[in-house]
Design a protein around this motif. Structure first.
Motif, PDB file in Angstrom:
ATOM      1  N   ASP A 307       0.731  -1.243   0.227  1.00 11.28           N
ATOM      2  CA  ASP A 307       0.067  -0.116  -0.028  1.00 11.28           C
ATOM      3  C   ASP A 307       0.752   1.090  -0.002  1.00 11.28           C
ATOM      4  N   SER A 308       0.312   2.422  -0.204  1.00  8.91           N
ATOM      5  CA  SER A 308       1.057   3.843  -0.331  1.00  8.91           C
ATOM      6  C   SER A 308       0.152   4.772   0.394  1.00  8.91           C
ATOM      7  N   GLY A 309       0.733   5.660   1.140  1.00 12.25           N
ATOM      8  CA  GLY A 309      -0.016   6.654   1.879  1.00 12.25           C
ATOM      9  C   GLY A 309      -0.007   8.049   1.113  1.00 12.25           C
ATOM     10  N   ALA A 310      -1.051   8.695   1.352  1.00 14.26           N
ATOM     11  CA  ALA A 310      -1.474  10.022   0.532  1.00 14.26           C
ATOM     12  C   ALA A 310      -0.319  10.922   0.883  1.00 14.26           C
ATOM     13  N   ALA A 311       0.205  11.929  -0.132  1.00 14.69           N
ATOM     14  CA  ALA A 311       1.024  12.751   0.335  1.00 14.69           C
ATOM     15  C   ALA A 311       0.885  14.006   0.036  1.00 14.69           C
ATOM     16  N   SER A 312       1.399  14.989   0.332  1.00 14.37           N
ATOM     17  CA  SER A 312       1.082  16.506  -0.028  1.00 14.37           C
ATOM     18  C   SER A 312       1.293  16.635  -1.309  1.00 14.37           C
ATOM     19  N   LEU A 313       0.476  17.536  -1.825  1.00 13.28           N
ATOM     20  CA  LEU A 313       0.641  18.120  -3.320  1.00 13.28           C
ATOM     21  C   LEU A 313       1.422  19.514  -3.494  1.00 13.28           C
ATOM     22  N   ASP A 314       1.574  19.957  -2.283  1.00 11.26           N
ATOM     23  CA  ASP A 314       2.342  21.221  -2.358  1.00 11.26           C
ATOM     24  C   ASP A 314       3.511  21.294  -3.234  1.00 11.26           C
ATOM     25  N   ASP A 315       4.335  20.482  -3.386  1.00 14.94           N
ATOM     26  CA  ASP A 315       5.598  20.606  -4.203  1.00 14.94           C
ATOM     27  C   ASP A 315       5.306  20.547  -5.540  1.00 14.94           C
ATOM     28  N   VAL A 316       4.335  19.599  -6.096  1.00 12.40           N
ATOM     29  CA  VAL A 316       3.947  19.463  -7.451  1.00 12.40           C
ATOM     30  C   VAL A 316       3.222  20.815  -7.925  1.00 12.40           C
ATOM     31  N   ILE A 317       2.543  21.358  -7.065  1.00 14.24           N
ATOM     32  CA  ILE A 317       1.652  22.525  -7.467  1.00 14.24           C
ATOM     33  C   ILE A 317       2.734  23.757  -7.604  1.00 14.24           C
ATOM     34  N   GLU A 318       3.571  23.736  -6.806  1.00 16.17           N
ATOM     35  CA  GLU A 318       4.872  24.842  -6.509  1.00 16.17           C
ATOM     36  C   GLU A 318       5.430  24.825  -7.920  1.00 16.17           C
ATOM     37  N   ARG A 319       5.843  23.759  -8.341  1.00 15.62           N
ATOM     38  CA  ARG A 319       6.688  23.358  -9.409  1.00 15.62           C
ATOM     39  C   ARG A 319       5.960  23.890 -10.885  1.00 15.62           C
ATOM     40  N   LEU A 320       4.555  23.413 -10.895  1.00 12.00           N
ATOM     41  CA  LEU A 320       3.702  23.857 -11.845  1.00 12.00           C
ATOM     42  C   LEU A 320       3.464  25.472 -11.979  1.00 12.00           C
ATOM     43  N   GLU A 321       3.449  25.845 -10.917  1.00  7.98           N
ATOM     44  CA  GLU A 321       3.211  27.375 -10.827  1.00  7.98           C
ATOM     45  C   GLU A 321       4.378  28.338 -11.313  1.00  7.98           C
ATOM     46  N   ARG A 322       5.295  27.686 -10.984  1.00  8.68           N
ATOM     47  CA  ARG A 322       6.654  28.382 -11.513  1.00  8.68           C
ATOM     48  C   ARG A 322       7.098  27.746 -13.044  1.00  8.68           C
ATOM     49  N   GLY A 323       6.326  27.130 -13.722  1.00  8.72           N
ATOM     50  CA  GLY A 323       6.557  26.790 -15.129  1.00  8.72           C
ATOM     51  C   GLY A 323       7.451  25.725 -15.365  1.00  8.72           C
ATOM     52  N   GLU A 324       7.951  24.814 -14.263  1.00  8.67           N
ATOM     53  CA  GLU A 324       8.909  23.759 -14.587  1.00  8.67           C
ATOM     54  C   GLU A 324       8.174  22.834 -15.314  1.00  8.67           C
ATOM     55  N   PHE A 325       6.932  22.458 -15.572  1.00  9.12           N
ATOM     56  CA  PHE A 325       6.009  21.689 -16.519  1.00  9.12           C
ATOM     57  C   PHE A 325       4.753  22.231 -16.838  1.00  9.12           C
TER      58      PHE A 325
END
Length: 364
Positions: A307-325
């Protein structure tokens, strides 16, 4: 916090309502290669809950040796295509956009498996991932037909009304085998250095463009890692990656779907950029990041029943906001919960579930 995820995105003739992509996930729920109403239900449910772009599970092109599982859907044949038409229409009616992932398993197929067990297994050079010769290398005419098998399925996608196509060039399957020097030791135009070994995929992209026309986006999924060798790298440096990706830019690809086992891992020393970040920086093309988004372990454990636990989305959203992808592909979290994107949109992070590995083998 989630505004970046839920802003629209446009590429070529397509506008998707937000940046969330459903990653392709093989489930083997299409007996004899024909997707039924249960498969339509599966995609419709997620489109109705704020997934902007659905990339379907891998669906095989019409080379007889393309598939390694008779329950994986095909993207050819009247009955299978009728099933895909229903899936396309229902997904779009629910508010989503949808692209089939066109797939050939190559040497990952074991002889005697798939929809056509007696078919020959296709490969670049007849070599295993250990470099061992197990069959003759295919002729250039055979390789050309492998290229055209993708184009024929791309034409079906356009005719059925799909919004885009994705070409599966990752994870040690046929196209990726052409990329990998261990398995591609051809001495014709399809062999050579890394950029030359990208010729096969470039030909696939060009022929698919002819098949789908000017307005349909073409996505290429690629990876450094292989199922046969997790630590493999096609490009060891940014310069090597740039030369490799330029081949696809010149061929006319629209979006690069950059597969990592864990999206947050830097691709090269000296930079925090991940693979999608580097691909966008080096090519200027839109990129999709993917790899354990929203979960705290990679997908390999799921195949071992972990199984796998839920993890924060803060990092992926911050990267999206700064245009990394530009877009974020979500796999197991969406497999587990068809309402995942709607919960994120509403800010209901406390309602995001841990991942139950058994979900990999259920309909949901």
């Amino acid at each position: 916090m989630t505004n970046a995820l839920f802003s629209p995105f446009s590429v070529r003739g397509l506008t998707v309502p937000n940046r969330i992509v459903m990653a392709p996930m093989t489930r083997s729920f299409s007996p004899n290669g024909v997707p039924g109403d249960n498969v339509a239900d599966y995609y419709e449910r997620r489109a109705a809950h704020d997934v902007g772009l659905i990339i379907t599970e891998g669906t095989t092109v019409d080379r007889l040796g393309a598939g390694n599982d008779e329950n994986v859907p095909m993207f050819h044949g009247d009955e299978a295509l009728a099933g895909w038409k229903t899936i396309c229409e229902r997904t779009q009616a629910a508010g989503g956009k949808i692209a089939p992932q066109l797939w050939h398993t190559g040497m990952m197929r074991k002889a005697g498996t798939g929809h056509f067990p007696d078919a020959v297994t296709d490969s670049p050079s007849g070599l295993t991932h250990h470099g061992k010769a197990v069959m003759d290398a295919p002729s250039e005419a055979d390789v050309d037909d492998m290229v055209m098998s993708f184009a024929r399925s791309a034409k079906h996608a356009a005719d059925l009304g799909f919004d885009a196509i994705e070409i599966h060039g990752a994870h040690g399957y046929l196209i990726d085998e052409f990329f990998w020097g261990v398995m591609n030791q051809r001495e014709d135009r399809y062999g050579g250095d890394l950029a030359q070994r990208a010729t096969f995929a470039a030909d696939v992209i060009r022929e698919c463009r002819k098949a789908v026309g000017a307005n349909m986006p073409i996505i290429l999924r690629f990876s450094q890692w292989k199922q046969q060798e997790f630590t493999a790298k096609l490009a060891e440096t940014p310069a090597e990656l740039e030369a490799f990706l330029k081949v696809f830019v010149d061929a006319g690809v629209d979006v690069l779907h950059c597969s990592q086992r864990r999206y947050q891992e830097p691709e090269f020393e000296g930079s925090t950029l991940n693979l999608a970040g580097w691909a966008k920086k080096l090519t200027g093309l839109p990129t999709i990041t993917v790899g354990s988004v929203g979960l705290n372990s990679d997908f390999i454990g799921a195949f071992r029943g972990q199984d796998s636990g839920a993890a924060s989305l803060d990092d992926v959203i911050e990267r999206l906001e700064r245009g990394e992808f530009d877009m974020v592909a979500v796999g197991r979290a969406l497999l587990q919960d068809p309402e995942w994107a709607s919960k994120v949109k509403a800010g209901d992070f406390d309602k995001l579930s841990d991942y139950d590995a058994k979900a990999l083998h259920t309909l949901y």
